[in-house]
Design a protein around this motif. Structure first.
Motif, PDB file in Angstrom:
ATOM      1  N   SER A 184     -15.767   7.683  -5.270  1.00 32.92           N
ATOM      2  CA  SER A 184     -15.346   7.937  -3.901  1.00 32.92           C
ATOM      3  C   SER A 184     -16.429   8.708  -3.160  1.00 32.92           C
ATOM      4  O   SER A 184     -16.964   9.683  -3.676  1.00 32.92           O
ATOM      5  CB  SER A 184     -14.036   8.729  -3.883  1.00 32.92           C
TER       6      SER A 184
ATOM      7  N   SER B 261     -11.376   3.091   2.055  1.00 33.62           N
ATOM      8  CA  SER B 261     -10.095   3.502   1.492  1.00 33.62           C
ATOM      9  C   SER B 261      -9.261   4.309   2.471  1.00 33.62           C
ATOM     10  O   SER B 261      -8.160   4.743   2.146  1.00 33.62           O
ATOM     11  CB  SER B 261     -10.317   4.316   0.213  1.00 33.62           C
TER      12      SER B 261
ATOM     13  N   ASP C  90       0.857  -1.182   0.000  1.00 35.01           N
ATOM     14  CA  ASP C  90       0.000   0.000   0.000  1.00 35.01           C
ATOM     15  C   ASP C  90       0.896   1.236   0.000  1.00 35.01           C
ATOM     16  O   ASP C  90       2.111   1.151   0.256  1.00 35.01           O
ATOM     17  CB  ASP C  90      -0.898  -0.040   1.241  1.00 35.01           C
TER      18      ASP C  90
ATOM     19  N   ASN D 294      -8.795  -1.591   3.796  1.00 29.09           N
ATOM     20  CA  ASN D 294      -8.838  -2.143   2.438  1.00 29.09           C
ATOM     21  C   ASN D 294      -7.599  -2.974   2.100  1.00 29.09           C
ATOM     22  O   ASN D 294      -7.531  -3.590   1.041  1.00 29.09           O
ATOM     23  CB  ASN D 294      -9.044  -1.038   1.397  1.00 29.09           C
TER      24      ASN D 294
ATOM     25  N   GLU E  82      -6.504   3.177  -8.171  1.00 27.69           N
ATOM     26  CA  GLU E  82      -7.954   3.254  -8.000  1.00 27.69           C
ATOM     27  C   GLU E  82      -8.532   2.016  -7.323  1.00 27.69           C
ATOM     28  O   GLU E  82      -9.545   1.456  -7.729  1.00 27.69           O
ATOM     29  CB  GLU E  82      -8.652   3.495  -9.349  1.00 27.69           C
ATOM     30  N   ASN E  83      -7.834   1.563  -6.264  1.00 27.51           N
ATOM     31  CA  ASN E  83      -8.262   0.394  -5.500  1.00 27.51           C
ATOM     32  C   ASN E  83      -8.433  -0.849  -6.367  1.00 27.51           C
ATOM     33  O   ASN E  83      -9.328  -1.669  -6.137  1.00 27.51           O
ATOM     34  CB  ASN E  83      -9.551   0.681  -4.725  1.00 27.51           C
TER      35      ASN E  83
ATOM     36  N   LYS F 202      -7.865  -4.478  -4.221  1.00 25.70           N
ATOM     37  CA  LYS F 202      -6.413  -4.654  -4.140  1.00 25.70           C
ATOM     38  C   LYS F 202      -6.027  -6.129  -4.218  1.00 25.70           C
ATOM     39  O   LYS F 202      -5.073  -6.499  -4.904  1.00 25.70           O
ATOM     40  CB  LYS F 202      -5.876  -4.029  -2.857  1.00 25.70           C
TER      41      LYS F 202
ATOM     42  N   ASP G 218     -14.645   3.838  -1.218  1.00 25.09           N
ATOM     43  CA  ASP G 218     -14.596   3.699  -2.674  1.00 25.09           C
ATOM     44  C   ASP G 218     -15.575   2.624  -3.136  1.00 25.09           C
ATOM     45  O   ASP G 218     -15.615   1.526  -2.573  1.00 25.09           O
ATOM     46  CB  ASP G 218     -13.193   3.316  -3.141  1.00 25.09           C
TER      47      ASP G 218
ATOM     48  N   LYS H 289     -13.677   4.547 -10.396  1.00 20.10           N
ATOM     49  CA  LYS H 289     -14.283   4.287  -9.089  1.00 20.10           C
ATOM     50  C   LYS H 289     -15.092   5.503  -8.675  1.00 20.10           C
ATOM     51  O   LYS H 289     -14.960   6.601  -9.245  1.00 20.10           O
ATOM     52  CB  LYS H 289     -13.215   3.984  -8.039  1.00 20.10           C
TER      53      LYS H 289
ATOM     54  N   HIS I 250     -15.277  -0.371  -0.555  1.00 21.98           N
ATOM     55  CA  HIS I 250     -14.091  -0.603   0.260  1.00 21.98           C
ATOM     56  C   HIS I 250     -13.811   0.649   1.087  1.00 21.98           C
ATOM     57  O   HIS I 250     -13.935   1.765   0.589  1.00 21.98           O
ATOM     58  CB  HIS I 250     -12.861  -0.876  -0.610  1.00 21.98           C
TER      59      HIS I 250
ATOM     60  N   SER J 233      -2.735   1.122  -4.532  1.00 21.29           N
ATOM     61  CA  SER J 233      -3.284   2.320  -3.897  1.00 21.29           C
ATOM     62  C   SER J 233      -4.704   2.599  -4.373  1.00 21.29           C
ATOM     63  O   SER J 233      -5.116   2.169  -5.448  1.00 21.29           O
ATOM     64  CB  SER J 233      -2.401   3.526  -4.226  1.00 21.29           C
ATOM     65  N   GLY J 234      -5.429   3.337  -3.564  1.00 23.91           N
ATOM     66  CA  GLY J 234      -6.719   3.854  -3.991  1.00 23.91           C
ATOM     67  C   GLY J 234      -6.587   5.104  -4.829  1.00 23.91           C
ATOM     68  O   GLY J 234      -7.565   5.577  -5.416  1.00 23.91           O
TER      69      GLY J 234
END
Length: 271
Positions: free
Chosen positions: A154, A182, A9, A222, A68-69, A196, A188, A152, A180, A44-45
């Motif tokens: 958010s 985030s 992450d 997440n 974007e997750n 992920k 997200d 995604k 999720h 990463s998200g």
């Protein structure tokens, strides 16, 4: 210990709190991993464009980016997986789902291929926070008129309410979409097959890597599915207790002191 893939992450994990990182140690670590045939996955998200800006000086052949997750996977600057929401899913969200009672007091950002979009009139504090993670953030009067490939959605959560919002969304979507946590008060919403863990599993299959050959690092909710999946999992010293309990080990130093990179370097001594 046979390691072929390391996934980490970023915010609160590899990155310092100001979103910087130890570039010299990072470059050395990438070189050391490449010499051993190990790929590093940044997960990463954050929007890919933002991650590309952060890491453009340290890109390497053995570095993959999951953005974007899990909705986007990039290898050597080329997108190899696209888990974007369908136009129909986005339209249904902004015209129907968005009006559900448990979402009425939230704020929404559509995260797309070319930019990010939020409703005009969003609080400035939200705009300021979002601009740290999303490039080309635009305020629009009508989210349904956004013309972009949306990765995604958010959604802001009230303080301490992210877990409940995730539960409410997943009950509401009933498997059609997936929510999720985030971190940082953001939830997200992504396609049902996106996350992920699915992204790392997709790369592992591509590279013929088994779960017991994966090392993973994380600090947030997440990250938990990946930490539970990987044979060699590390929660950050700065992670909440519940995240630490989901991992096999906890780093000896936090993200501010290069906990991921120093742990990898120590592991390389015995690989």
């Amino acid at each position: 210990m046979a390691i072929k893939l390391i996934a980490t992450d970023l915010n609160g994990t590899l990155l310092h709190d100001d979103q910087t990182f130890n570039q010299s140690l990072f470059k050395q670590t990438l070189q050391d991993l490449k010499a051993r045939g190990i790929n590093l996955v940044l997960s990463s998200g954050n929007q890919f464009a933002h991650l590309e800006t952060l890491f453009h000086e340290v890109m390497a052949d053995n570095l993959a980016i999951v953005a974007e997750n899990g909705a986007s996977i990039y290898l050597q600057g080329q997108q190899v997986f696209d888990g974007s929401l369908s136009p129909e899913q986005v339209q249904h969200f902004v015209t129907v789902d968005r009006r559900q009672d448990f979402l009425k007091s939230t704020y929404v950002i559509l995260v797309g291929q070319r930019g990010s979009y939020t409703e005009a009139g969003a609080p400035q504090v939200l705009i300021d926070a979002a601009e740290k993670f999303y490039d080309n953030l635009q305020q629009v009067t009508d989210l349904s008129a956004v013309d972009d490939r949306i990765k995604k959605i958010s959604i802001s959560a009230a303080p301490g309410q992210a877990a409940k919002l995730v539960a409410d969304l997943n009950e509401y979507f009933a498997g059609h979409l997936q929510a999720h946590d985030s971190g940082y008060g953001v939830v997200d919403v992504v396609a049902a097959n996106v996350g992920k863990l699915p992204a790392v599993q997709w790369l592992a299959e591509r590279w013929h890597v088994a779960a017991d050959e994966i090392m993973a690092f994380g600090d947030g909710a997440n990250d938990v599915p990946l930490l539970q999946f990987a044979k060699h999992s590390w929660a950050m010293l700065n992670a909440p207790d519940e995240v630490q309990r989901s991992a096999m080990r906890v780093t000896s130093v936090d993200n501010q002191h290069d906990g991921v990179l120093t742990t990898i370097q120590a592991a390389l001594m015995v690989i």
